[in-house]
Design an enzyme around this catalytic site. Structure first.
Site, short mmCIF file in Angstrom:
data_model
loop_
_atom_site.label_atom_id
_atom_site.label_comp_id
_atom_site.label_asym_id
_atom_site.label_seq_id
_atom_site.Cartn_x
_atom_site.Cartn_y
_atom_site.Cartn_z
N GLU A 35 32.34 41.75 34.71
CA GLU A 35 32.19 40.65 35.67
C GLU A 35 30.78 40.53 36.23
O GLU A 35 30.33 39.42 36.56
CB GLU A 35 33.19 40.82 36.82
CG GLU A 35 34.62 40.48 36.47
CD GLU A 35 35.39 41.64 35.85
OE1 GLU A 35 36.62 41.52 35.75
OE2 GLU A 35 34.75 42.65 35.50
N ALA B 217 40.41 36.49 32.85
CA ALA B 217 40.83 35.21 33.41
C ALA B 217 40.41 34.07 32.50
O ALA B 217 39.40 34.15 31.80
CB ALA B 217 40.23 35.02 34.80
N GLU C 75 41.70 45.28 33.60
CA GLU C 75 42.39 45.53 34.87
C GLU C 75 43.90 45.53 34.68
O GLU C 75 44.61 46.32 35.31
CB GLU C 75 41.97 44.48 35.90
CG GLU C 75 40.54 44.66 36.37
CD GLU C 75 40.10 43.60 37.37
OE1 GLU C 75 39.66 43.97 38.47
OE2 GLU C 75 40.21 42.40 37.04
N GLY D 214 39.61 41.00 33.56
CA GLY D 214 41.00 41.07 34.00
C GLY D 214 41.93 41.66 32.95
O GLY D 214 42.99 42.19 33.29
#
Length: 322
Positions: A209, A141, A189, A186
């Site tokens: 994270e 992100a 992911e 992310g």
């Protein structure tokens, strides 16, 4: 000019003389073809100043640095439909070099729009997700953008990332993540949402994270255990460990690992080879197989549905052994 300035009486003459010497020194360092704008001389700018990204400020009083090399927002995602022997392969290329391909509001919107168009296109057979930026897949992100958000905006932002990643996971055709560089948070992911992952040995991957006192919010806590097992997934998430390509291959996070080439696109080339292998297969069978495999991880019911597509009307689905 310096002589005229030094002839002026008192402090004003001294100030003007100092300014004249400063201007002369700046021009000497910049070169004979350069002139500084303002009342001392008329503006004259060498053509190379534009190539370096400099632009005139309002009123023409000074020159300021502009970032003309920065990618326009509409170029942050490049969608390419390959042709000839590669017809049916679509490449989604992330292109935010200045932000390490991090997921911004605009990029998420563009990815969602592209995925929405692809899922209903019957001509699409395989989709490759890659980076157009050497050494980076996706850094997760966009935390700089996120830091500017109010507390009421953060939740919807994370939800949009999760929804976009889920949309990629639910695409009806095979998807391949080509990881030629950094894939963190992310970014990993996003790769986990693809059916197949290939990476260069120099690539770095991890759900990091917990270092920021948060948890993976884009499906990593579900998809990583499915890929490598619950115990090892917990270990990697708890430690925020980053793996290279060889380590990722050894734990089953990726299917193929390759030595990086001079062009920096070894994983993409392998992904393209795999996509070519898929092209000759029956398109309906590919879609049903993907659906059966995905849903079959949680239930065997869809497997029976998959067999129902292939049996004759005289056959009974329950007579087939799984």
């Amino acid at each position: 000019m310096a002589v005229a300035a030094s002839a002026a009486p008192g402090a004003l003459g001294t100030l003007q003389a100092s300014r004249a010497r400063l201007v002369a020194a700046c021009c000497a360092r910049l070169g004979p073809r350069w002139r500084l704008p303002g009342s001392w001389t008329c503006p004259r700018v060498d053509s190379t100043i534009w190539a370096r990204g400099w632009t005139p400020a309002a009123g023409g009083a000074a020159w300021q640095r502009g970032y003309s090399a920065e990618v326009k927002t509409e170029d942050e995602l490049r969608v390419r439909y390959l042709e000839e022997e590669n017809r049916g392969i679509v490449v989604l290329g992330i292109n935010r070099a200045y932000a390490k391909n991090s997921l911004s509001k605009n990029l998420i919107k563009m990815l969602s729009k592209a995925v929405d168009a692809l899922k209903s296109d019957k001509k699409v057979r395989t989709i490759i997700v890659r980076s157009e930026v050497p050494g980076i897949f996706c850094a997760g992100a966009d935390l700089k953008e996120r830091a500017k958000m109010s507390s009421s905006e953060v939740g919807p932002f994370v939800s949009k990332i999760r929804a976009m990643i889920n949309e990629i996971a639910n695409l009806p055709v095979p998807t391949i993540a080509a990881i030629d560089g950094l894939a963190l948070g992310g970014g990993l992911e996003l790769a986990l949402a693809c059916d197949i992952r290939v990476a260069a040995s120099s690539a770095k991957m991890g759900l990091v994270e917990t270092k920021l006192a948060i948890i993976p919010g884009g499906g990593g806590t579900q998809r990583l255990p499915r890929a490598i097992g619950m115990s090892l997934a917990k270990e990697l998430i708890f430690s925020a460990r980053v793996l290279d390509g060889q380590e990722a291959k050894s734990v089953g996070l990726i299917s193929h690992v390759l030595e990086q080439n001079q062009e920096g696109d070894a994983a993409y080339r392998k992904a393209l080879d795999l996509a070519r292998e898929f092209l000759p297969q029956g398109p309906v069978a590919m879609r049903v197989a993907k659906l059966a495999i995905n849903q079959g991880m949680e239930s065997l019911d869809i497997c029976q549905l998959g067999y129902a597509y292939m049996i004759t009307p005289q056959q009974k689905p329950w007579s087939l052994s799984l």
